[in-house]
Motif scaffolding. Structure first.
Motif, PDB file in Angstrom:
ATOM      1  N   SER A 359     -43.307  16.877  39.333  1.00  0.00           N
ATOM      2  CA  SER A 359     -43.273  18.097  38.516  1.00  0.00           C
ATOM      3  C   SER A 359     -43.029  17.779  37.046  1.00  0.00           C
ATOM      4  O   SER A 359     -43.508  18.501  36.162  1.00  0.00           O
ATOM      5  CB  SER A 359     -42.202  19.056  39.036  1.00  0.00           C
ATOM      6  N   ALA A 360     -42.299  16.705  36.761  1.00  0.00           N
ATOM      7  CA  ALA A 360     -42.060  16.317  35.370  1.00  0.00           C
ATOM      8  C   ALA A 360     -43.370  15.961  34.673  1.00  0.00           C
ATOM      9  O   ALA A 360     -43.551  16.253  33.481  1.00  0.00           O
ATOM     10  CB  ALA A 360     -41.099  15.135  35.309  1.00  0.00           C
ATOM     11  N   GLN A 361     -44.293  15.342  35.397  1.00  0.00           N
ATOM     12  CA  GLN A 361     -45.587  15.000  34.803  1.00  0.00           C
ATOM     13  C   GLN A 361     -46.369  16.271  34.484  1.00  0.00           C
ATOM     14  O   GLN A 361     -46.973  16.394  33.403  1.00  0.00           O
ATOM     15  CB  GLN A 361     -46.395  14.104  35.749  1.00  0.00           C
ATOM     16  N   PHE A 362     -46.347  17.222  35.410  1.00  0.00           N
ATOM     17  CA  PHE A 362     -47.067  18.470  35.171  1.00  0.00           C
ATOM     18  C   PHE A 362     -46.529  19.192  33.934  1.00  0.00           C
ATOM     19  O   PHE A 362     -47.295  19.617  33.063  1.00  0.00           O
ATOM     20  CB  PHE A 362     -46.964  19.380  36.385  1.00  0.00           C
ATOM     21  N   VAL A 363     -45.203  19.350  33.867  1.00  0.00           N
ATOM     22  CA  VAL A 363     -44.598  20.068  32.740  1.00  0.00           C
ATOM     23  C   VAL A 363     -44.895  19.362  31.424  1.00  0.00           C
ATOM     24  O   VAL A 363     -45.259  19.995  30.425  1.00  0.00           O
ATOM     25  CB  VAL A 363     -43.084  20.221  32.954  1.00  0.00           C
ATOM     26  N   ALA A 364     -44.758  18.047  31.408  1.00  0.00           N
ATOM     27  CA  ALA A 364     -45.000  17.279  30.182  1.00  0.00           C
ATOM     28  C   ALA A 364     -46.458  17.377  29.743  1.00  0.00           C
ATOM     29  O   ALA A 364     -46.747  17.589  28.561  1.00  0.00           O
ATOM     30  CB  ALA A 364     -44.606  15.824  30.394  1.00  0.00           C
ATOM     31  N   PHE A 365     -47.390  17.235  30.676  1.00  0.00           N
ATOM     32  CA  PHE A 365     -48.811  17.319  30.335  1.00  0.00           C
ATOM     33  C   PHE A 365     -49.177  18.726  29.870  1.00  0.00           C
ATOM     34  O   PHE A 365     -49.963  18.909  28.940  1.00  0.00           O
ATOM     35  CB  PHE A 365     -49.674  16.927  31.536  1.00  0.00           C
ATOM     36  N   PHE A 366     -48.596  19.745  30.533  1.00  0.00           N
ATOM     37  CA  PHE A 366     -48.855  21.138  30.164  1.00  0.00           C
ATOM     38  C   PHE A 366     -48.420  21.406  28.730  1.00  0.00           C
ATOM     39  O   PHE A 366     -49.131  22.053  27.953  1.00  0.00           O
ATOM     40  CB  PHE A 366     -48.113  22.051  31.137  1.00  0.00           C
TER      41      PHE A 366
END
Length: 513
Positions: A359-366
């Motif tokens: 989820s950290a990757q999703f939030v950061a990329f978003f």
């Protein structure tokens, strides 16, 4: 069957349907992996289309208003690919929920595994009136917001333990605590760490039109105090009348006999509480004196090393009495036993850690692609063009904020984008910055508890799975949806009443310019 019973049956069936649909979704790790892939693809598509957005935003470093033009950045170009592969570790290790959870769990794990928390629960069960359990848990959740993320890490699982001790369903206790901590994020009897941040952003936004405007941290205090009592009542009613009846009796065996306490346990408990008192006194001596070592600049408590390190102190508050209790009861015989308890508590978070990594990757990329900024600004432009005024305008603004909050969890980040748009616009219509800020806070709080992108949502799912292995995102959303909808409804009603009575929102904080 009368109409009330029929309506209640429809509600429970609807929530069960939400749970079934949600739990049929793939594992949360898979969902976040797919969402991350979607962000990557959408970022490239919008970048090829040349999508840009311009807005008056506040620079968080200088707190000055600047005209900003933001373009959607592709993650499938060389620079984007380099960003993705070089940021993965940092995205994970700097994710806001990771550090506080793991640090706090060191202390909480020892207190739980040594038996101290169970003994504390026994004493509460024996002495506390059963009818006050639910409102106490909800109120404690709301009050915990003065200490940042402590409520998520400590109080939500504690709510489940307390309910279990009263032979009630632990998921109902978890839901009540989560509703207070997250759904009641903008209600409190005290001023918290978030109030100065939001007030500072509001001040800079208001100065686009009037350089003399100052929004104080206490700008919404009166409204927050009244909101606290309203939300405690609503949270209690939802827990006792909707959530717990739907869950039914908890059929797993309760491990501890809450009425059988040995003399050795009583003695250990007294000494553990004494050690806790010593720890609290030491901490108090560092913050109560005006020149206390843990006070901030100018003697501030709100912006101080104490508040910034609250998770560390919470760990110590649980760790020390847990160690003392375990040693005196014989559960902890040496340092290896103590270290084993700490490592076991961290090992129990393995599923949460994996989910956080994805989820950290999703939030950061978003955030990196500016898709969140695009969504926020375009939504604001739509509201500006709607032509609403008065209460319809405020209600629409609250609903817009509630929807945006499902996608952008960081309240200060959203407000830094939205405040320069809405505060000047509403000021021109005669509404004070304080009123706009409180409307924003209502929308920002009420959908936290049903927003999978909220940093601590994965932790709540992990807590739920402790008591029901089949629990998933659908379980948590279906549990929390009644809180979210009723908090939103009654908070809007409260604001409407406040509006027509013309009451100040806080000291020196009127509704109108």
């Amino acid at each position: 069957m009368d109409k009330q019973q029929k309506d209640k049956g429809l509600l429970l069936r609807g929530l069960s349907a939400v749970e079934r649909v949600g739990n049929r979704l793939p594992h949360p790790v898979t969902i976040f992996a797919l969402l991350t892939l979607l962000v990557i693809l959408l970022s490239h598509l919008f970048a090829l289309m040349g999508v840009t957005v311009q807005f008056e935003g506040i620079n968080p470093e200088t707190m000055k208003t600047e005209t900003q033009t933001v373009s959607v950045e592709s993650l499938l170009v060389p620079d984007g690919i380099r960003y993705m592969v070089t940021s993965i570790v940092e995205n994970f290790t700097t994710f806001v929920a990771l550090g506080p959870v793991l640090v706090a769990m060191i202390g909480v794990g020892v207190a739980e595994r040594s038996g101290y928390l169970a003994m504390l629960l026994k004493r509460i069960v024996i002495k506390a009136p059963k009818r006050l359990v639910t409102p106490t848990v909800v109120l404690m959740g709301i009050m915990s917001n003065i200490a940042a993320s402590v409520g998520y890490v400590v109080l939500v699982p504690l709510g489940a333990i307390i309910f279990l001790g009263f032979k009630r369903h632990p998921l109902a206790g978890m839901a009540a605590a989560f509703a207070g901590v997250s759904g009641g994020y903008s209600a409190n009897l005290l001023i918290g760490t978030n109030d100065p941040i939001l007030a500072g952003i509001s001040t800079e936004a208001a100065r686009i039109l009037n350089a003399n405007v100052v929004v104080d941290p206490t700008a919404n205090w009166y409204f927050m105090i009244v909101s606290t009592f309203i939300l405690v009542f609503i949270g209690t009613w939802v827990t006792d009348k909707i959530v717990e009846p739907r869950l039914g009796p908890y059929r797993e065996p309760i491990s501890a006999d809450i009425e059988r306490i040995s003399q050795r346990e009583k003695r250990a408990f007294r000494w553990a509480n004494l050690s806790l008192l010593v720890v609290v006194l030491i901490i108090a001596l560092s913050i109560i004196p005006s020149d206390g070592v843990l006070r901030g600049e100018g003697g501030s408590v709100v912006n101080s090393p104490f508040i910034q390190s609250i998770i560390v102190f919470m760990m110590v508050v649980f760790l020390i009495p847990g160690l003392v209790y375990g040693a005196l009861t014989g559960v902890i015989k040496n340092d290896k036993d103590a270290a084993g308890m700490m490592s076991d508590s961290l090992a129990s978070m393995a599923g949460f850690i994996l989910l956080i990594f994805i989820s950290a990757q999703f939030v950061a990329f978003f955030n990196h692609t500016h898709l969140g900024t695009l969504l926020s600004v375009k939504g604001a432009e739509f509201l500006q063009a709607s032509g609403f005024v008065g209460i319809p305008l405020m209600v629409t603004f609250i609903l817009l904020t509630a929807v945006i909050n499902l996608f952008i969890a960081a309240d200060s980040a959203k407000w830094a984008i939205m405040a320069p748009i809405f505060i000047p616009m509403f000021m021109q219509l005669g509404y004070s910055p304080e009123l706009t800020q409180v409307a924003y806070r209502i929308g920002d709080s009420t959908t936290n508890i049903i927003a999978p992108l909220m940093p601590f949502f994965a932790l709540i799912v992990a807590f739920a799975q402790k008591y029901d292995r089949k629990s998933g995102i659908g379980t948590v959303v279906s549990l929390m949806l009644p809180y979210s909808l009723l908090f939103l409804l009654f908070w809007i009603v409260l604001l409407i009443i406040w509006y027509f009575l013309g009451l100040p929102l806080g000291p020196g904080a009127p509704l109108f310019m």
